[in-house]
Structures are given as structure tokens and as C-alpha cells.
Design a protein around this motif. Structure first.
Motif, PDB file in Angstrom:
ATOM      1  N   GLN A 167      -7.421   3.555   8.472  1.00 41.73           N
ATOM      2  CA  GLN A 167      -8.555   4.103   7.723  1.00 41.73           C
ATOM      3  C   GLN A 167      -8.073   5.155   6.724  1.00 41.73           C
ATOM      4  OE1 GLN A 167     -11.647   4.589  10.641  1.00 41.73           O
ATOM      5  NE2 GLN A 167     -12.944   5.743   9.246  1.00 41.73           N
ATOM      6  N   GLN A 183     -19.505   5.559   3.525  1.00 42.07           N
ATOM      7  CA  GLN A 183     -18.169   5.093   3.163  1.00 42.07           C
ATOM      8  C   GLN A 183     -17.246   6.262   2.824  1.00 42.07           C
ATOM      9  OE1 GLN A 183     -19.141   1.517   1.180  1.00 42.07           O
ATOM     10  NE2 GLN A 183     -17.054   1.188   0.503  1.00 42.07           N
ATOM     11  N   LEU A 212     -12.675  10.758   7.411  1.00 40.75           N
ATOM     12  CA  LEU A 212     -12.734  11.065   8.835  1.00 40.75           C
ATOM     13  C   LEU A 212     -12.908   9.796   9.657  1.00 40.75           C
ATOM     14  CD1 LEU A 212     -14.792  13.900  10.332  1.00 40.75           C
ATOM     15  CD2 LEU A 212     -15.328  11.592  11.045  1.00 40.75           C
ATOM     16  N   ALA A 213     -12.056   9.673  10.688  1.00 42.83           N
ATOM     17  CA  ALA A 213     -12.142   8.491  11.549  1.00 42.83           C
ATOM     18  C   ALA A 213     -12.543   8.921  12.947  1.00 42.83           C
ATOM     19  CB  ALA A 213     -10.797   7.776  11.588  1.00 42.83           C
ATOM     20  N   PHE A 214     -13.324   8.080  13.623  1.00 42.63           N
ATOM     21  CA  PHE A 214     -13.877   8.448  14.925  1.00 42.63           C
ATOM     22  C   PHE A 214     -13.581   7.366  15.945  1.00 42.63           C
ATOM     23  CE2 PHE A 214     -17.595   7.883  17.780  1.00 42.63           C
ATOM     24  CZ  PHE A 214     -17.461   9.038  18.530  1.00 42.63           C
ATOM     25  N   ARG A 236     -32.039   5.045  14.694  1.00 40.27           N
ATOM     26  CA  ARG A 236     -30.628   5.079  14.929  1.00 40.27           C
ATOM     27  C   ARG A 236     -30.286   5.074  16.417  1.00 40.27           C
ATOM     28  NH1 ARG A 236     -26.667   7.099  11.466  1.00 40.27           N
ATOM     29  NH2 ARG A 236     -24.700   7.268  12.577  1.00 40.27           N
ATOM     30  N   GLU A 285     -21.188   2.907  17.278  1.00 40.66           N
ATOM     31  CA  GLU A 285     -20.297   4.057  17.090  1.00 40.66           C
ATOM     32  C   GLU A 285     -19.135   3.691  16.182  1.00 40.66           C
ATOM     33  OE1 GLU A 285     -19.360   5.030  21.139  1.00 40.66           O
ATOM     34  OE2 GLU A 285     -20.744   6.733  21.083  1.00 40.66           O
ATOM     35  N   ALA A 298     -20.361   2.862  12.571  1.00 41.33           N
ATOM     36  CA  ALA A 298     -20.614   4.055  11.779  1.00 41.33           C
ATOM     37  C   ALA A 298     -19.296   4.775  11.492  1.00 41.33           C
ATOM     38  CB  ALA A 298     -21.577   4.975  12.517  1.00 41.33           C
ATOM     39  N   GLY A 299     -18.385   4.714  12.436  1.00 39.50           N
ATOM     40  CA  GLY A 299     -17.104   5.387  12.282  1.00 39.50           C
ATOM     41  C   GLY A 299     -16.307   4.873  11.101  1.00 39.50           C
ATOM     42  N   VAL A 300     -16.381   3.574  10.827  1.00 38.40           N
ATOM     43  CA  VAL A 300     -15.639   3.063   9.678  1.00 38.40           C
ATOM     44  C   VAL A 300     -16.495   3.065   8.416  1.00 38.40           C
ATOM     45  CG1 VAL A 300     -14.075   1.649  11.050  1.00 38.40           C
ATOM     46  CG2 VAL A 300     -16.176   0.644  10.168  1.00 38.40           C
ATOM     47  N   GLY A 301     -17.648   3.744   8.477  1.00 41.31           N
ATOM     48  CA  GLY A 301     -18.403   3.950   7.255  1.00 41.31           C
ATOM     49  C   GLY A 301     -19.370   2.851   6.905  1.00 41.31           C
ATOM     50  N   LEU A 302     -19.746   2.046   7.899  1.00 39.52           N
ATOM     51  CA  LEU A 302     -20.697   0.971   7.617  1.00 39.52           C
ATOM     52  C   LEU A 302     -22.094   1.552   7.545  1.00 39.52           C
ATOM     53  CD1 LEU A 302     -20.344  -2.484   8.858  1.00 39.52           C
ATOM     54  CD2 LEU A 302     -22.496  -1.500   9.431  1.00 39.52           C
ATOM     55  N   PRO A 303     -22.877   1.232   6.517  1.00 42.61           N
ATOM     56  CA  PRO A 303     -24.241   1.759   6.447  1.00 42.61           C
ATOM     57  C   PRO A 303     -25.108   1.074   7.499  1.00 42.61           C
ATOM     58  CG  PRO A 303     -23.833   0.276   4.613  1.00 42.61           C
ATOM     59  CD  PRO A 303     -22.553   0.351   5.392  1.00 42.61           C
ATOM     60  N   ARG A 348     -20.924  12.492  12.704  1.00 46.71           N
ATOM     61  CA  ARG A 348     -22.237  12.038  12.206  1.00 46.71           C
ATOM     62  C   ARG A 348     -22.813  10.910  13.070  1.00 46.71           C
ATOM     63  NH1 ARG A 348     -22.973  11.644   5.844  1.00 46.71           N
ATOM     64  NH2 ARG A 348     -22.269   9.529   6.261  1.00 46.71           N
ATOM     65  N   ALA A 378     -16.230   8.073   5.909  1.00 52.33           N
ATOM     66  CA  ALA A 378     -15.253   7.335   6.698  1.00 52.33           C
ATOM     67  C   ALA A 378     -13.876   7.376   6.047  1.00 52.33           C
ATOM     68  CB  ALA A 378     -15.713   5.896   6.884  1.00 52.33           C
TER      69      ALA A 378
END
Lengths: 657, 264, 258
Positions: free
Chosen positions: C158, C75, C81-83, A469, A550, A553-558, C53, C78
Motif C-alpha cells: 500500500q 483513497q 495509512l494502512a490498517f 456503516r 475493515e 475500508a483499510g485499502v481505501g475502498l469507498p 477511520r 489509504a
């Protein structure tokens, strides 16, 4: 320097000496020659000792020191721990210049290899530096640019050697890097160069220490950064080119010596510059001692340069995670706010039509002895089975490479990422060579399996880095570069043996499209369709990934899954295309750029556009490769790179800072 | 019968039996390297590794001549015309007999078996004549080499055409160690010191940058053969050719020995 | 304080050769604007990245909305929580609308359809952040403040209840700093969101945030309301420097080095 490091150095020096003395013992029955070494009164064994083995032992030390110093200087001036004459393409430039001179103008070599090698190395260095200058000399970018230059140089050299049909002994020896000596002239020349280098390095040590603050900082302290950089690079190039001219390609000593110096505790600029040459001398001395011992035990002459290359690849892989100072954010951004098409669909449609039209036209026209001709119906029927599979396969290969390039550039957010540096073709060629040597007369089946296994292993190695990572995606490319570099070393070792296998490898390397049949063409086209469809499905990943890990990963992408999948996809596409096109073509680098420049910005448009442009480029290149030297058919990948390289260089140089 | 040759050894063989092909590969370098006179009207088919199939199709040959070295093209060539593939060079096997047999096989395939027998007989006559001329030189073995650079060479072994011909001329090949594909390369020049009594024959021109190096090399100058003036240089001959190349080599060798040694 | 949003227990973060966060216990409330402050190297950004994370912690536990953060799929996390990273990367060739639409990824995934809900979310996010007028312009052509609002709009799209922002104003001039922080504050107070913001500027933190968490050398220095922070003793404890607190006419407090 701590005590442990000292012990290591002394042990290495002792080992080098013991290995050399063991080789000398075989010549000793004649007794040690008396000073002042007058050849008149000596026995042949004494001459062999005095003018063969002694200068060989000394030149190993001198050349190793020169390479170590060259590497240390380059690493210091570029603030890049993986810089060395090999990774920056400097040795590659010298190689190409020598090949060209040997074949086209042997008269140039009358004054020795020196001037030719220095010019070639200098040109390559100038090219890589000017690409790097636009990007703040970012480490990864420099190495990618250097490897691209080196790979192109060696691809051209291979093709030219092949076109000669005759295997050029002097070049093969040179490629392998041999330390065999017959008098003291080589030692004298290299010692002189090393002396010059040492004085220059001493003078430059202080400016380099200031430069280690970074260009802006150094400028603030009133230093002429450009002049210092220029001077240091010139010294490093001259050192490396001198060793190249005298002994041939001896890779990675320049990489290893400063790295070991640092890991042994050399901290300041002065310490690194002083200790790296020492370590370089010991590395080359021990390596050559091993070669001498093998020669004594088996009667076999292994090239010393190939041995250092085999050490260098793994070393580079080991160094990667330790590479600090990654690219400053934003410096890699291609061209800034570019154009953007309002209606990409129309342009894409137009390009698809153009590709089909082009293919149709190029099936109909061609050269015959005596001029150009449009085919009549009968010849068309006769030629169609020859031309169509080639065009389809070339188009598919172009699309595959372009897709791989577009995916990698988006994944790594680095506009220099290209399938050439992924290491897949390097791994594939190691697999091919291994199969040749493991089985007596392997058929096409085992060879294909071996090649694919090699490519897959290289890909797994690269992917292993992608799984980490904390590893920036662009650094993954360096793992690929390490694999490519190791493959190059293995190949030159094989070539230097001059066995039947080496002929086969040489023929395979050129990658011929002339034997493509309908079955192969269909498979390629299907593969291109599958890769394109997969890339289209992954379009949202490709849209997010250029924004960096960043955000992704922030939008939830694996993140890790996406990286692995995309690198696997690019590797598959590259491997399939390499079989047809050979190791280098630049289509994978060029097509995504063209797509971006005409304003295809969204991921799905970009990917599709790149694939179409890649197909068009490769179809045109295939036609050109068949027609340019008619009836001589040039290797497809090489022809494509000769067309693309000047444009790419122009583009790289004018990209904004 | 219209012949097209991919392989140079086959091209030479066809020419030797008087059935010169209408087309062959890489004629430019063939004429340059093998120093054979040009045949007017012979069509160049491009690289041996990538022959131009379209041109080949236009030529409409009746028979295509190739060797197992280009095995990857064989299926494709067969779609154009029948293929005759003969093997000349196999590591570890002397090639002369194979090249002689190839003349007979090729003659049979072209429907002119007499031509093969004639060419074979003529070869033997020439070889016998050359052997007689070279008999005075049978006192010393011959180191047959090719100079790579000032420090390296390659040695022709028993399984090379030149090495094989040497034996048939009644001379002894100084290189008796094993070989790789006809040669042993690269070897450091000091290996020449192992057979001090031999004559050194350099087959092929010496690269310019090597010449200067050899002149300065103390080791080279100290070699017994160099010191005592037993160095001979031959012009370029195709080392992977057929019988014509073999005879050319034998002729050049006889000429060189009769002209006397040169100094480097 | 009702149910805490984040519960941090015994958190340690290590990098080779160094411990960045030492055994931290902390609870962060929901529905407020929370400032993370501290001097350079106090590991405030590290803490934020652990919550996002982006960094894997070495030991201890962090739970978000009652579940350990390691339990969530990327997913799902996200969606909650948004970053926003400290330096927003160049969005080469991307329009504002496309950038904001990326915020919908956790909802439609890699392959799902970009449906009417997604369009509505993108449009309202853009209007909430006031970037609708730029919708079809390229992100890279906008000014710094405008660009920052676009990134905020992406986080809004989001539809996450929690926003993590790493020094969102460090590259902006004072007017845009105020503009962005006001927007963040409004977004939280109007829509019941939580924002955790790493800030350099103590006065900005005091003015715009409801709750302040101060870090010092990888440990918690203090936490509390902005009034609790704006005392000379507290400030000196956090920054290791004598500070003076001045009163403005409207009653607000301003800290300056004494």
C-alpha cells in the motif's frame, strides 16, 4: 416486568375483550345461553355464540400462546432474535405438505391435517437445522436458509395449485389463516398441545439457560447440547404445526411475542418463556378482534393470518438493527481452501463454447407427439422464431441471476446470499398487486410500471440498510427477507379474497417464458451484457469486499458507495430476470457455487464463470421445462429449482464447519 | 375447419355446436373435473396458462379459440392462426346469455351459422323441460355453495353460470349479496343460517377432510336446512364452462332434487 | 518531538448508552513504533479504529499529517495509512500475490491499470516481508505466522507511511510473535515508517516499541518511552495491579505480576 409493561398488557387484554364483546353483542338478542351449553334447546343465535364466537375468542388466545411459546423456544435454542416458525421455513414446510396431500393424496387428510402438517413442518425444520448445524447456527444464515426453504415450498405450492387450474378453496383459506370456529374441538386439541408444550418448556427452561452460554460453554458444563437442541426444536415444531393444521398460516406472532416480552423487560429464560405466550395470546386476540370488527362493519371476511403477516414484516425490519450476536468470523466461509485453476481463461472459453453449442443443439431437437425428433429444415424455419427468443431470454435470465448471486455472495461474504432473498421480487409483486387494485382493468403498461416501482422501493429500503456503516453487509439481506415476508402476507391476503385479481396474481406469480418475443429476448440479452460489463469493471471491489469491511475500508475502498452500487446492480439484474423466471430458481445461488468449486477464484473469473454457468443452467432448465411434461410446459424457475435444490442441499450440508 | 381451444368454455361451446376442436388445453384435468367423455384424437396442448406453441404450430389450426382471461397470449396466438376471443365471465354480469351468444358467434366464425341456431334452440328446449321437472321445488330458495373446509364455503352468485341457470329454471338463488368473480369466498359456514328456509345444494364433491368436520360441527348440524334434511350434493361440474356445463348442472340438479336429500 | 503525525483533541467516542473514550488529548509522533497498551476494555482498540477511520467519533478532532482525518477521501487516506484488523478474514481462494496486490487499490483505484509500478511495489513488499517463496500459494493454506506476514506485505504494498495494527500477534505462538514484531520494527526503522500497534503483552511492547501509549477506561493513563513504562509505579497505574520489574542480563527489563 415494570409497571408500564403491565399497563400495556392489561390494555391489550381489555382491547381484545371489548372487540370480542362487540362482535358478541350482535348475536345477543337471543340472550346468553345457559350452562351447560346444550345445543338442543338453543336458538341459532345462541349456537353461533356458544359454538362459533366463544371458541373463536378462546382459540385466538390458545393459538397465540402456542405460537408465542414456539417462537420463544426457537429464539432461545438458536440464540437468534429473529427466529420463528415463519422465518425458519417451518410453516412453509407444513404448507407444502398440505398442498401436496390435498392434490395428490386427499385420502391422507381423512385423519385431519395434523399428521401431514407435522411431517411437512418437521422435514423443513430438519433441513434448515442441518444446514445451520454446519455453521454454528449463525443467526443470519439460519434465517436465510429458512426463507429459502419457505420460498421454495410456497413456489412449488403455487405452481401445483396453478397446474390444477382450479383454485383450491380449502388451501386458499388455509393460506390466509382463519380463526372461524364451529365447535370446541379445535380449542380442545390446541389446548392439549399447548399444555404439553408448557410442561416441556418448563422442563427445558434450565437446560436452555445453560445453553444461552453458547454450545461450547454448555458442553463444558456437561450438557448434551445436541439432545437439548433436538428436544426444544421438536417441541417448537409441534406447537407451530398444530396451529398451522388447525387454523392455517398465522405468521410472525412467534417472532413478535418474545421480542415484545424482552423489550418489556423480561430478562431471564424463565421470564421470556412465561411472558411470550401471554403476549402472543394477546396479539392474536387483538388481531382477531380487529378482523371481527371489520367483518361486522363491512360484512367482509379478512383472513386473520394475513393481518398478523402485515404487522410482522415491519416488525422484522424494526428488529434488524437490534440483532446482536452476528456470525462468528470464519464460520460462514464456504469450503475452505478450494481448488484453483491454473488457466481460468481456457475453462471460461470452453464454457462459453458449451453454452453456444448447447443452445444450437437444443434449437434442433425436441419432442413431438409420438416421440423425439430432430427438426428438418422446414420445421426448423417454423420453430426458430419460437425457440430462439426463449433460449436467449432464458440464458440471459440465468446469467443475470448468477451475476446477482455472485455479486451478493462477494459483497456479504456469505455463501448463502442469493437474489431470492434480496426482496426485489417480493417488492415487485406488491407493486403488481397494488396496481391491480388501484386501477380498474390496468393494461400491460401500468402493470409493468407498478411492478418496477414496487421492486425499486424494496431495493431502496434494503439499500437504506446498506448505507449504515455499522451494519454488516450480510444483515442487509435480512431487510430483503423482511420485504419478502411482508409480500407473502399481502399476497395470501389477496388470494383469500378469491376475486378476479387473485387469479391474475396467481398467473403472474408462475412466471411464464412462453410469451417471450424477439424484442423481450434482445432486451434481456443486452441487459445481461451491461450487468456483466459493470460487474467486470467492479472486479477490484468484488475482490476486496469478501475480506470484510475493515480491510476494504483499510485499502481505501469507498465502502458505502460500493455497497449501494453493487446492491443496485444485483437488484436490477434480479428484477429483470424475475419477470421471466418467477420468484425462485436457485440459479443465482447455484451458479456462483459451481464457479467457485471448479476453481474460478479471482473476482473477474468468478463473476464471468458464474454468468456462463447460470446461462447454461437456465438454457438446460428451459429445455427441460418444455420437454419433461410435454405438452405441458412447467414454470421455468420452478423446474430450475427442482433440479438445483437437491444438489444445493447436499452441498450446504457437507460444507465444513 | 380445424379449431384449437385454449379456453375450456370455448372448447365446450365448439363441442356443443358440433365442431369439436382438434386440439385443446389441459385435457387431462378437463376430463377429470368436468366429467365429460373423452373425444378420441383430440390433442392436448398443455397448460391453459402456458399453451405449447410448438405443438399448436404443428396442429396447423385454422382458428384458435380463447377468452380475454388469456389476453397475454393473444398476440402470440395470432402469429400462429386467426384468433376468436369471446368473453363469458365478467364480474357482475350474468354469463348464460353470453354463452348462448358465443355459440352463434362461433358458428358464424366457422362458416356454419345454422349449427349455432340449432344448438341454441336445443338448449332452450332442454332448459324448458328441466324447468318443468323442477317446478315442484320452486317453493324454497336454493343456497348454491361449494364446501372449502369444515368451516368455510363459497357461495355462487347471480353472475355465476350456476346462479344464472338457477333463475332460468324458475328457482330463486338464496345468495343475493354481492360477489367477486362469480363467487363469494371464503364465507364462514354460519352465513348459511341467514336463509333458514333454503335448500342447500353443494355443487362439487366435498373434500374428505371437510366431511368429517361437518359431521362433528354442532353449528352445521344445527342449521335448519341440515336439521330438516334439505341438503343435496352434485358431482363436479366446470363452474367456468359454456352451455354444456350449464345444462349438465341443470340436469344434475333435477336428478338430485328428484332423488331426494342426503344426510351428512 | 517534531511535527506530530496524529493530533487528537477532545476526542469522544460513544456507543448507545456508553462513552468509550472520554475527552482524549494526545499527540503521536511519526517515524517510530508506537504501542497502544491497556487492560481489556480500556478502549485501546477503539482508539486505533478511530485513527483508521473504521469508527466515527462523536466529538473532538483528529488530524493526520496536519489535516483533519475527515477531510481525506478514502483513497487518499489509504495512501497515507494502512490498517490491519485484529482477526484477518479468510481469503478464500486467493493467492498470496493477489492478496498483496490488493494493497495497490488506493493507487490504481477501481478501474486504473495495474501498471509496472504496481508490480514492482508488490514484488518488493513480498520480499521485504519474506513471503516471495509463497507467492503463488493460497493464503488459507499457510501457517498463522506466514499468513500474518502476507497481510503485512499487503500493507507494505500500500506504500503507506503509517501502519495501524490491531493485536497482530494475539493468535501466534511466541516464536512467530517475535518474528512479526521484529519485522514491523525493521520496516519502521529502515524505511522511516510509523507503526501504531495495539498489544496485549507489556513485555513485547517494551521490547519492540519506541513509544508507549497506555489507555485506562477510555482515558490516557500515560505515555512515554518504554523505559518510562517499565517502572512498577507506572505499570500498577496502567494495569491496576502491583507489578515487579526484573532486569535481564543484557539490561532489558521484564515485568511480572508482583
Amino acid at each position: 416486568m415494570n409497571v408500564k409493561a403491565m399497563i400495556w398488557l392489561l390494555a391489550a387484554a381489555g382491547l381484545g375483550l371489548v372487540l370480542w364483546v362487540m362482535a358478541a353483542m350482535r348475536l345477543l338478542p337471543g340472550g346468553w345461553p345457559a350452562f351447560p351449553f346444550d345445543p338442543q334447546g338453543m336458538t341459532l343465535d345462541q349456537i353461533l355464540l356458544t359454538f362459533g364466537l366463544m371458541p373463536r375468542g378462546v382459540i385466538a388466545l390458545v393459538a397465540g400462546a402456542a405460537l408465542g411459546l414456539s417462537g420463544a423456544l426457537l429464539q432461545a435454542v438458536l440464540r437468534n432474535p429473529v427466529a420463528d416458525p415463519t422465518t425458519l421455513g417451518i410453516s412453509g414446510g407444513a404448507q407444502l405438505a398440505l398442498v401436496m396431500a390435498t392434490i395428490l393424496a386427499p385420502g391422507l387428510l381423512e385423519y385431519g391435517r395434523w399428521p401431514v402438517a407435522v411431517i411437512g413442518a418437521g422435514l423443513a425444520a430438519a433441513l434448515v437445522m442441518s444446514i445451520g448445524a454446519r455453521r454454528a447456527f449463525a443467526p443470519v444464515t439460519m434465517v436465510i436458509a429458512g426463507m429459502l426453504v419457505a420460498m421454495t415450498a410456497s413456489a412449488i405450492a403455487t405452481a401445483v395449485t396453478l397446474a390444477r387450474g382450479e383454485y383450491l378453496l380449502s388451501l386458499v383459506i388455509w393460506n390466509g389463516g382463519s380463526l372461524v370456529q364451529q365447535d370446541w374441538s379445535g380449542v380442545r386439541i390446541l389446548a392439549l398441545v399447548l399444555g404439553f408444550g408448557a410442561v416441556a418448556a418448563a422442563l427445558l427452561a434450565r437446560p436452555l439457560r445453560v445453553l444461552s452460554l453458547g454450545a461450547a460453554g454448555a458442553q463444558g458444563l456437561g450438557m448434551n447440547v445436541a439432545a437439548v437442541r433436538f428436544a426444544v426444536v421438536v417441541v417448537a415444531v409441534v406447537l407451530a404445526a398444530a396451529v398451522s393444521a388447525e387454523l392455517g398460516l398465522i405468521g410472525f406472532v412467534g417472532l413478535a411475542a418474545p421480542a415484545l416480552a424482552r423489550s418489556m423487560g423480561a430478562r431471564t429464560m424463565g421470564q421470556v418463556l412465561a411472558i411470550a405466550p401471554l403476549i402472543g395470546a394477546l396479539i392474536l386476540s387483538v388481531c382477531d378482534g380487529v378482523v371481527l370488527t371489520l367483518a361486522g362493519a363491512t360484512g367482509e371476511m379478512y383472513p386473520t393470518g394475513a393481518l398478523t403477516g402485515l404487522i410482522g414484516g415491519p416488525l422484522l425490519i424494526w428488529l434488524l438493527p437490534r440483532l446482536r450476536g452476528s456470525t462468528p468470523p470464519g464460520t460462514e466461509a464456504g469450503e475452505g481452501p478450494g481448488t484453483r485453476l491454473a488457466r481460468p481463461t481456457r475453462v471460461l472459453g470452453g464454457m462459453a463454447c458449451a453454452a453456444v453449442m448447447l443452445a444450437l443443439v437444443l434449437v434442433w431437437i425436441g419432442r413431438v407427439p409420438g416421440g423425439w425428433a430432430v427438426l428438418d429444415w422446414d420445421s426448423f424455419r417454423a420453430f426458430l422464431p419460437l425457440r430462439l427468443p426463449r433460449l436467449i431470454a432464458a440464458g440471459a435470465a440465468g446469467a443475470l441471476l448468477a451475476l446477482a448471486g455472485a455479486v451478493l455472495q462477494r459483497l456479504t461474504a456469505n455463501p448463502l446470499a442469493s437474489p431470492e432473498v434480496l426482496g426485489v421480487s417480493g417488492g415487485a409483486s406488491i407493486g403488481y398487486v397494488a396496481t391491480l387494485f388501484m386501477f380498474t382493468a390496468p393494461g400491460q403498461g401500468p402493470l409493468t410500471v407498478g411492478t418496477m416501482l414496487g421492486g425499486a422501493l424494496a431495493l431502496m429500503l434494503v439499500a437504506n440498510y446498506a448505507r449504515r456503516r455499522d451494519m454488516p453487509a450480510e444483515r442487509v439481506l435480512l431487510a430483503g427477507i423482511a420485504v419478502s415476508a411482508m409480500a407473502a402476507a399481502v399476497l395470501s391476503a389477496v388470494m383469500a379474497t378469491g376475486s378476479k385479481q387473485s387469479w391474475q396474481v396467481l398467473a403472474w406469480l408462475s412466471g411464464s417464458s412462453s410469451t417471450v418475443g424477439p424484442v423481450q429476448a434482445t432486451i434481456m440479452a443486452l441487459l445481461a451484457a451491461v450487468v456483466l460489463a459493470t460487474a467486470w469493471y467492479a472486479r477490484r471491489w468484488l475482490q476486496v469486499l469478501p475480506l470484510g469491511p475493515e480491510v476494504a475500508a483499510g485499502v481505501g475502498l469507498p465502502l458505502i458507495r460500493a455497497r449501494l452500487a453493487l446492491i443496485g446492480l444485483a437488484g436490477l439484474a434480479t428484477g429483470a430476470a424475475t419477470v421471466l423466471v418467477g420468484p425462485v430458481s436457485f440459479v443465482g445461488l447455484m451458479a456462483p457455487h459451481v464457479a467457485r468449486r471448479i476453481g474460478l477464484a479471482r473476482a473477474q473469473d468468478h463473476v464471468l464463470g458464474a454468468a456462463l454457468i447460470g446461462a447454461i443452467l437456465m438454457i438446460a432448465a428451459d429445455f427441460g421445462a418444455r420437454m419433461a411434461g410435454f405438452p405441458y410446459e412447467l414454470p421455468l424457475g420452478l423446474f430450475a429449482s427442482l433440479l438445483g435444490a437437491p444438489w444445493l442441499i447436499w452441498l450446504m450440508m457437507r460444507m465444513r464447519r | 375447419m380445424r379449431l384449437a381451444a385454449i379456453d375450456w368454455a370455448m372448447l365446450e361451446t365448439a363441442t356443443a355446436i358440433g365442431h369439436a376442436p382438434v386440439a385443446a388445453c389441459e385435457l387431462i384435468s378437463y376430463h377429470g373435473e368436468a366429467s365429460v367423455p373423452e373425444v378420441p384424437g383430440m390433442v392436448d396442448l398443455g397448460l391453459r396458462g402456458a399453451p405449447n406453441y410448438e405443438l399448436l404450430q404443428l396442429i396447423r389450426p385454422d382458428l384458435i379459440l380463447t377468452s380475454p382471461f388469456y389476453v397475454q397470449h393473444e398476440a402470440r396466438l395470432r402469429s400462429v392462426a386467426p384468433v376468436l376471443s369471446l368473453e363469458f365471465y365478467v364480474p357482475g354480469a350474468p354469463p348464460f346469455a353470453k354463452a348462448m351468444q358465443a355459440m352463434a358467434d362461433l358458428a358464424a366464425a366457422t362458416g356454419d351459422p345454422d349449427a349455432g341456431a340449432r344448438a341454441q334452440a336445443e338448449t332452450m328446449v332442454q332448459l324448458d323441460g328441466l324447468a318443468a321437472r323442477l317446478a315442484p321445488f320452486a317453493d324454497r330458495p336454493v343456497s348454491l355453495i361449494d364446501i372449502g373446509d369444515a368451516r368455510h364455503l363459497r357461495a355462487f352468485g347471480f353472475d355465476s353460470m350456476f346462479g344464472d341457470v338457477l333463475g332460468r329454471l324458475g328457482l330463486q338463488n338464496a345468495w343475493t349479496d354481492r360477489t367477486q368473480f362469480s363467487f363469494r369466498a371464503p364465507l364462514p359456514i354460519e352465513r348459511l343460517a341467514e336463509t333458514p328456509e333454503a335448500r342447500i345444494v353443494i355443487a362439487g364433491e366435498i373434500p374428505v377432510e371437510a366431511l368429517d368436520g361437518l359431521r362433528r360441527s354442532i353449528l352445521w348440524q344445527a342449521l335448519p336446512a341440515v336439521r330438516d334434511g334439505r341438503i343435496y350434493v352434485l358431482p363436479n361440474v366446470n363452474a367456468f364452462g359454456g352451455i354444456p356445463s350449464a345444462l349438465r348442472f341443470a340436469n344434475l340438479l333435477a336428478e338430485a332434487f328428484e332423488t331426494g336429500p342426503i344426510t351428512i | 518531538m517534531t511535527d506530530p503525525l496524529f493530533t487528537i483533541k477532545g476526542l469522544c467516542v460513544d456507543v448507545p448508552g456508553r462513552r468509550l473514550i472520554h475527552d482524549l488529548d494526545l499527540e503521536l509522533p511519526g517515524g517510530q513504533v508506537i504501542a497502544l497498551i491497556g487492560h481489556n476494555g480500556s478502549s485501546k482498540s477503539t482508539l486505533l479504529k478511530v485513527l483508521a477511520r473504521q469508527i466515527v467519533h462523536s466529538s473532538g478532532g483528529v488530524s493526520f499529517a496536519g489535516r483533519p482525518i475527515t477531510d481525506y477521501s478514502p483513497q487518499d487516506y489509504a495512501r497515507g495509512l494502512a490498517f490491519m484488523p485484529q482477526t484477518t478474514p479468510p481469503a478464500e481462494g486467493m493467492t498470496v500475490r493477489e492478496l498483496v496486490a490488493l494493497g495497490r487499490y488506493p493507487w490504481h483505484g477501481a478501474l486504473g491499470r495495474f501498471g509496472p509500478d504496481d508490480h514492482v511495489a508488490v514484488d518488493s513488499a513480498m520480499s521485504e516481508c519474506g513471503v516471495t517463496e509463497f507467492a503463488d500459494q493460497l493464503v488459507d493454506t499457510l501457517s498463522g505466522g506466514e499468513r500474518q506476514r502476507c497481510w503485512l506485505a499487503m500493507m507494505v504494498a500500500q506504500q503507506a507511511g503509517t501502519l495501524l495494527l490491531d493485536e497482530p500477534i494475539s493468535a501466534l505462538d511466541i516464536a512467530h510473535q517475535v518474528e512479526v514484531l521484529s519485522l514491523v520494527r525493521r520496516m519502521c526503522h529502515d524505511q522511516g515508517r510509523t507503526a501504531i500497534v495495539v498489544l496485549h503483552e507489556v513485555n513485547m511492547a517494551a521490547r519492540f516499541c519506541d513509544h508507549v501509549v497506555a489507555m485506562k477506561a477510555g482515558r490516557l493513563a500515560m505515555q512515554g518511552s518504554s523505559d518510562e513504562l517499565m517502572r512498577p509505579e507506572a505499570l500498577e497505574h496502567v494495569y491496576g495491579l502491583p507489578m515487579q520489574v526484573l532486569r535481564r542480563e543484557d539490561g532489558g527489563k521484564v515485568a511480572v505480576p508482583a
